[in-house]
Design a protein around this motif. Sequence first.
Motif, mmCIF file in Angstrom:
data_model
loop_
_atom_site.group_PDB
_atom_site.id
_atom_site.type_symbol
_atom_site.label_atom_id
_atom_site.label_comp_id
_atom_site.label_asym_id
_atom_site.label_seq_id
_atom_site.Cartn_x
_atom_site.Cartn_y
_atom_site.Cartn_z
ATOM 1 N N SER A 151 0.789 -1.234 0.000
ATOM 2 C CA SER A 151 0.000 0.000 0.000
ATOM 3 C C SER A 151 0.818 1.280 0.000
ATOM 4 C CB SER A 151 -0.900 0.017 1.238
ATOM 5 O OG SER A 151 -1.610 -1.196 1.333
ATOM 6 N N ASP A 152 0.287 2.307 -0.661
ATOM 7 C CA ASP A 152 0.811 3.660 -0.544
ATOM 8 C C ASP A 152 0.225 4.320 0.692
ATOM 9 O OD1 ASP A 152 2.281 3.749 -3.059
ATOM 10 O OD2 ASP A 152 0.299 3.531 -3.956
ATOM 11 N N ARG A 153 -1.095 4.164 0.869
ATOM 12 C CA ARG A 153 -1.750 4.636 2.079
ATOM 13 C C ARG A 153 -2.575 3.491 2.636
ATOM 14 N NH1 ARG A 153 -5.504 9.224 1.618
ATOM 15 N NH2 ARG A 153 -6.093 8.207 -0.336
ATOM 16 N N VAL A 154 -2.916 3.598 3.912
ATOM 17 C CA VAL A 154 -3.662 2.522 4.566
ATOM 18 C C VAL A 154 -4.827 3.110 5.358
ATOM 19 C CG1 VAL A 154 -3.549 0.634 6.255
ATOM 20 C CG2 VAL A 154 -1.578 1.099 4.781
ATOM 21 N N ALA A 155 -6.005 2.483 5.191
ATOM 22 C CA ALA A 155 -7.173 2.824 6.008
ATOM 23 C C ALA A 155 -7.437 1.643 6.938
ATOM 24 C CB ALA A 155 -8.390 3.082 5.127
ATOM 25 N N VAL A 156 -7.605 1.942 8.223
ATOM 26 C CA VAL A 156 -7.844 0.889 9.215
ATOM 27 C C VAL A 156 -9.328 0.901 9.581
ATOM 28 C CG1 VAL A 156 -7.251 0.023 11.509
ATOM 29 C CG2 VAL A 156 -5.519 1.191 10.119
ATOM 30 N N MET A 157 -9.968 -0.247 9.449
ATOM 31 C CA MET A 157 -11.409 -0.335 9.744
ATOM 32 C C MET A 157 -11.664 -1.069 11.042
ATOM 33 S SD MET A 157 -13.716 -1.109 6.379
ATOM 34 C CE MET A 157 -15.337 -0.601 6.964
ATOM 35 N N TYR A 158 -12.673 -0.599 11.762
ATOM 36 C CA TYR A 158 -13.144 -1.295 12.948
ATOM 37 C C TYR A 158 -14.658 -1.168 12.989
ATOM 38 C CZ TYR A 158 -13.661 -2.864 17.749
ATOM 39 O OH TYR A 158 -14.038 -3.572 18.869
ATOM 40 N N LEU A 159 -15.340 -2.291 13.039
ATOM 41 C CA LEU A 159 -16.797 -2.316 13.197
ATOM 42 C C LEU A 159 -17.523 -1.360 12.232
ATOM 43 C CD1 LEU A 159 -18.298 -4.121 15.196
ATOM 44 C CD2 LEU A 159 -18.512 -2.176 16.721
ATOM 45 N N GLY A 160 -17.178 -1.466 10.967
ATOM 46 C CA GLY A 160 -17.899 -0.719 9.945
ATOM 47 C C GLY A 160 -17.456 0.716 9.750
ATOM 48 N N THR A 161 -16.446 1.174 10.519
ATOM 49 C CA THR A 161 -15.972 2.548 10.331
ATOM 50 C C THR A 161 -14.455 2.562 10.106
ATOM 51 O OG1 THR A 161 -15.495 2.973 12.655
ATOM 52 C CG2 THR A 161 -17.734 3.421 11.939
ATOM 53 N N VAL A 162 -13.983 3.616 9.451
ATOM 54 C CA VAL A 162 -12.536 3.796 9.317
ATOM 55 C C VAL A 162 -12.075 4.596 10.526
ATOM 56 C CG1 VAL A 162 -10.683 4.835 7.956
ATOM 57 C CG2 VAL A 162 -12.542 3.650 6.813
ATOM 58 N N VAL A 163 -11.085 4.082 11.254
ATOM 59 C CA VAL A 163 -10.631 4.758 12.471
ATOM 60 C C VAL A 163 -9.322 5.518 12.265
ATOM 61 C CG1 VAL A 163 -11.853 3.171 14.005
ATOM 62 C CG2 VAL A 163 -9.461 2.714 13.419
ATOM 63 N N GLU A 164 -8.543 5.114 11.253
ATOM 64 C CA GLU A 164 -7.283 5.827 10.996
ATOM 65 C C GLU A 164 -6.909 5.674 9.528
ATOM 66 O OE1 GLU A 164 -4.196 4.998 13.831
ATOM 67 O OE2 GLU A 164 -2.875 6.566 13.018
ATOM 68 N N LEU A 165 -6.328 6.734 8.975
ATOM 69 C CA LEU A 165 -5.939 6.725 7.557
ATOM 70 C C LEU A 165 -4.637 7.505 7.438
ATOM 71 C CD1 LEU A 165 -6.692 6.291 4.509
ATOM 72 C CD2 LEU A 165 -7.990 8.406 4.655
ATOM 73 N N ALA A 166 -3.636 6.892 6.827
ATOM 74 C CA ALA A 166 -2.326 7.548 6.740
ATOM 75 C C ALA A 166 -1.487 6.909 5.641
ATOM 76 C CB ALA A 166 -1.584 7.415 8.077
ATOM 77 N N PRO A 167 -0.443 7.619 5.193
ATOM 78 C CA PRO A 167 0.523 6.964 4.313
ATOM 79 C C PRO A 167 1.065 5.716 5.018
ATOM 80 C CG PRO A 167 0.936 9.321 4.392
ATOM 81 C CD PRO A 167 -0.091 9.030 5.438
ATOM 82 N N ALA A 168 1.337 4.649 4.257
ATOM 83 C CA ALA A 168 1.720 3.371 4.872
ATOM 84 C C ALA A 168 2.900 3.549 5.827
ATOM 85 C CB ALA A 168 2.059 2.358 3.778
ATOM 86 N N GLU A 169 3.911 4.285 5.385
ATOM 87 C CA GLU A 169 5.096 4.471 6.239
ATOM 88 C C GLU A 169 4.748 5.118 7.575
ATOM 89 O OE1 GLU A 169 8.256 5.740 2.961
ATOM 90 O OE2 GLU A 169 8.791 6.322 5.024
ATOM 91 N N THR A 170 3.911 6.154 7.492
ATOM 92 C CA THR A 170 3.486 6.865 8.703
ATOM 93 C C THR A 170 2.728 5.925 9.628
ATOM 94 O OG1 THR A 170 3.201 8.819 7.325
ATOM 95 C CG2 THR A 170 2.231 8.895 9.529
ATOM 96 N N LEU A 171 1.799 5.152 9.033
ATOM 97 C CA LEU A 171 0.949 4.295 9.845
ATOM 98 C C LEU A 171 1.771 3.225 10.565
ATOM 99 C CD1 LEU A 171 -2.396 3.894 9.973
ATOM 100 C CD2 LEU A 171 -1.631 1.632 9.273
ATOM 101 N N PHE A 172 2.714 2.628 9.849
ATOM 102 C CA PHE A 172 3.461 1.536 10.466
ATOM 103 C C PHE A 172 4.534 2.054 11.432
ATOM 104 C CE2 PHE A 172 1.293 -0.699 7.129
ATOM 105 C CZ PHE A 172 0.989 -1.905 7.732
ATOM 106 N N ARG A 173 4.891 3.320 11.312
ATOM 107 C CA ARG A 173 5.870 3.893 12.242
ATOM 108 C C ARG A 173 5.199 4.632 13.385
ATOM 109 N NH1 ARG A 173 8.133 8.124 10.397
ATOM 110 N NH2 ARG A 173 8.014 7.518 8.219
ATOM 111 N N GLY A 174 4.101 5.350 13.047
ATOM 112 C CA GLY A 174 3.545 6.241 14.057
ATOM 113 C C GLY A 174 2.025 6.253 14.100
ATOM 114 N N ALA A 175 1.429 5.069 14.231
ATOM 115 C CA ALA A 175 -0.031 5.011 14.347
ATOM 116 C C ALA A 175 -0.451 5.721 15.627
ATOM 117 C CB ALA A 175 -0.494 3.558 14.372
ATOM 118 N N VAL A 176 -1.584 6.417 15.589
ATOM 119 C CA VAL A 176 -2.038 7.126 16.789
ATOM 120 C C VAL A 176 -3.304 6.523 17.395
ATOM 121 C CG1 VAL A 176 -0.997 9.326 16.134
ATOM 122 C CG2 VAL A 176 -3.346 8.825 15.427
#
Length: 326
Positions: free
Chosen positions: A228-253
């Motif tokens: 992925s270039d960017r990643v959207a994380v889903m939980y229970l039917g909603t997106v909870v976080e969206l970021a460039p892949a590098e950002t997400l895997f280094r600094g998820a919030v």
Amino acid sequence: MSISSLELEPLVAIDRLTKRYPAAAAFGKPKAWVNAVNGVSFDIRSGETLGLVGESGCGKSTTGQLLARLLEPTSGSIRFRGRELTTLRGREIRELRKHVQLIFQDPYASLNPRHTIGPILEEPLRVHRIGSRAERRQQARDMLETVGLDRSYADRYPHELSGGQRQRIGIARALMLRPSFVVADEPVSALDVSVQSQILNLLKELQRRFALTTLFVSHDLNVVQYMSDRVAVMYLGTVVELAPAETLFRGAVHPYTRALLSAIPSVGTGERRERIVLRGEVPSPLHPPAGCPFHTRCPQAVAECASVPPDWKPVGPDHYARCLLI
Ligand code: ADP
Ligand code: MG
């Protein structure tokens, strides 16, 4: 317009997309609803691969099928090249197949066992009346080579192929109409690990060659990170976080993303993370919790999380999350 701004223009934009299923009916009226997809919004930029990740049942496949218009949304908007897709009907949806295609987890289920591979690949062209018989035959054989199979596979039956070869056929069939947008739903999840990377590399090569924009759906974070270039994380039917892949895997919030990441061995930096074990089960989408959908399992939840639904907040360059604590 410069090339870089063209690339950044969203090809697909979804806004508050929702899909509910009637769960139990009494006297013909649904008594309860399963909120499979519950107000999801994001863009997919031209040429990028957007990863969609989350545990089983969080609504990834439903989102992908809504985008390809295989499912009728309950509400919300899907724009493809600026055009609203939710109002398309029969003939227009068939026409959309030329632009938007799906690659499934198990292509075998969708390959007619009584047909050889050649006619299976030619079928989309036949349905859309593209080319002469000879041209369709030629294009199917060319596509076999494109996905790394010998032309002679055109005369084989699906059951004669290995899992990896069948997925190559699934990919080949999706590309026959030269779509610009592909939804790949767990395309390697049914394959042996040794075969997975071959198929992922093939997908990457074809994305470049055919200038594909991709929604890449997977529950496997390693696979999503690779693709992925960017990643959207889903939980229970909603997106909870969206970021460039590098950002997400280094600094998820988001606490959910952090918990998901802590469960896989040292992705990204190679640092060891402390494993965050979530309490309880994912709540049923029949009865999603009020407030933040994650609050019942969140290690950091405060009282307010049970009543106030969190808004989408910018947390860094191109990085968004839904959490009251951020
Ligand atoms: P994922 O792909 O992330 O595993 P799905 O999109 O398949 O999740 O499913 C999301 C939720 O919607 C699940 O709770 C699932 O049981 C429910 N669901 C999916 N399809 C249907 C259907 N046809 N009827 C009722 N509920 C469904
Ligand atoms: Mg799924």
